[in-house]
Write an enzyme that holds these catalytic residues in place. Sequence first.
Site, PDB file in Angstrom:
ATOM      1  N   THR A   1      -1.717  -7.448  39.514  1.00 40.49           N
ATOM      2  CA  THR A   1      -2.649  -8.565  39.689  1.00 40.49           C
ATOM      3  C   THR A   1      -2.688  -9.422  38.425  1.00 40.49           C
ATOM      4  O   THR A   1      -2.632 -10.653  38.487  1.00 40.49           O
ATOM      5  CB  THR A   1      -4.053  -8.059  40.043  1.00 40.49           C
ATOM      6  OG1 THR A   1      -4.033  -7.508  41.364  1.00 40.49           O
ATOM      7  CG2 THR A   1      -5.076  -9.187  40.008  1.00 40.49           C
TER       8      THR A   1
ATOM      9  N   CYS B   1      -6.991  -4.148  48.627  1.00 38.74           N
ATOM     10  CA  CYS B   1      -7.665  -5.212  47.872  1.00 38.74           C
ATOM     11  C   CYS B   1      -8.463  -6.137  48.783  1.00 38.74           C
ATOM     12  O   CYS B   1      -9.179  -7.010  48.318  1.00 38.74           O
ATOM     13  CB  CYS B   1      -6.636  -6.017  47.080  1.00 38.74           C
ATOM     14  SG  CYS B   1      -5.767  -5.023  45.847  1.00 38.74           S
TER      15      CYS B   1
ATOM     16  N   ASN C   1       3.354  -5.832  51.778  1.00 39.75           N
ATOM     17  CA  ASN C   1       2.511  -4.649  51.635  1.00 39.75           C
ATOM     18  C   ASN C   1       1.943  -4.149  52.952  1.00 39.75           C
ATOM     19  O   ASN C   1       1.544  -2.994  53.061  1.00 39.75           O
ATOM     20  CB  ASN C   1       1.362  -4.922  50.653  1.00 39.75           C
ATOM     21  CG  ASN C   1       0.631  -6.210  50.936  1.00 39.75           C
ATOM     22  OD1 ASN C   1       1.225  -7.285  50.953  1.00 39.75           O
ATOM     23  ND2 ASN C   1      -0.666  -6.118  51.169  1.00 39.75           N
TER      24      ASN C   1
ATOM     25  N   GLN D   1       5.690  -3.446  46.153  1.00 36.37           N
ATOM     26  CA  GLN D   1       5.980  -2.556  47.278  1.00 36.37           C
ATOM     27  C   GLN D   1       7.472  -2.238  47.409  1.00 36.37           C
ATOM     28  O   GLN D   1       7.878  -1.603  48.384  1.00 36.37           O
ATOM     29  CB  GLN D   1       5.468  -3.178  48.583  1.00 36.37           C
ATOM     30  CG  GLN D   1       3.975  -3.393  48.630  1.00 36.37           C
ATOM     31  CD  GLN D   1       3.176  -2.101  48.600  1.00 36.37           C
ATOM     32  OE1 GLN D   1       3.700  -1.017  48.817  1.00 36.37           O
ATOM     33  NE2 GLN D   1       1.878  -2.208  48.335  1.00 36.37           N
TER      34      GLN D   1
END
Length: 390
Positions: free
Chosen positions: A77, A331, A158, A186
Amino acid sequence: MAKPNKRVYLDNNATTMLDPKAKELMDLYFCEKYGNPNSLHLFGTEIHSIIRESFNHLYEGINARDEDDIIITSCATESNNWVLKGVYFDILRFGEKNHIITTEVEHPAILSTCKFLEDLGVEVTYLPIGENGVLQVEALKSTITEKTALVSIMWANNETGIIFPLEEIGAICKQRGVLFHTDAVQAIGKIPVDVQKIQADFLSFSAHKFHGPKGIGGLYIRKGVELTPLFHGGEHMSGRRSGTLNVPYIVAMGEAMRQATLHLDFERNNVRRLRDKLEDELLKIEDVFVVGDRSLRVPNTILVSIRGVEGEAMLWDLNKYGIACSTGSACASEDLEANPVMTAIGADKELAHTAVRISLSRFNTEEEIDYTIDAFKKAIKRLRAISSSY
């Protein structure tokens, strides 16, 4: 709710268990060899060799060159934010170029940052994906203009596990003189990752997605590419990211990367076999659908929709059996709206609320998959029996 007798973890796209070899190695650097690697005394200098070794594992894991940079960050992130906001400060805010291209199905760390940049006047194009979850390269070609500064497209989705055609995308960006960033969270540990093949300028990763610790990740930056730092302070990481290095976590991430790379064949063969076994049994059930051709997905992921069964209800039943899955990105787990990837591929409103993501790791066993198959069948039967829409 009674505690289940068995626990099966099938949410590895959200996070993974720490590899025991990585845990064993990192323990030494908490209380015995705890020096600051920037210190000149013995406590600092004795850390240097393990730091170099750990970085070597990271470089080898993604085939970075010695002259390229891998900068330690707190997670992908942060890395994603750094690339997008750094390009804004370096290029976009001056107005010569004002355009970024990404996709509709990126991680929230990309999409939310793009929305933030739009408020600052940046033009963002969100490329659609097809009903099979695949991005059409021609759509990218026709979208790049002389105003385009950056293309940011994930390596593997993802939610669906679909692998995007990054070699073609990278070649297009190179030809058009556009910076290219990929979120490879991923992909690492599931498929071969080679920054040279895809000609990436930037690549983001998080250790906890490939059996490293949470709270640490990295950003690959190709030699010669400038990127304004997000953090200013000392001269750590050649001045690109200030802050004392987290030695135990770097050591663990390096070892986790090494183990992930060593186990790629196991992922390709055994994990895929277990994934396909589970998927085949689910598809035998009426009105059960899986998004994306399995040959186009990373070996561990299934995004399944079960008509007549809400995704959250399915998770609740599976949880009673001690099985952990998800309805999508951790998330965005507090958002109970329809799965955004299901919406993006054009699924009808009812089906878009039924998506369940199943993601395996190399630590899952055949016994666990057999148990999961049985639990899914029982849960589907029970939930459909009380469903008002089936």
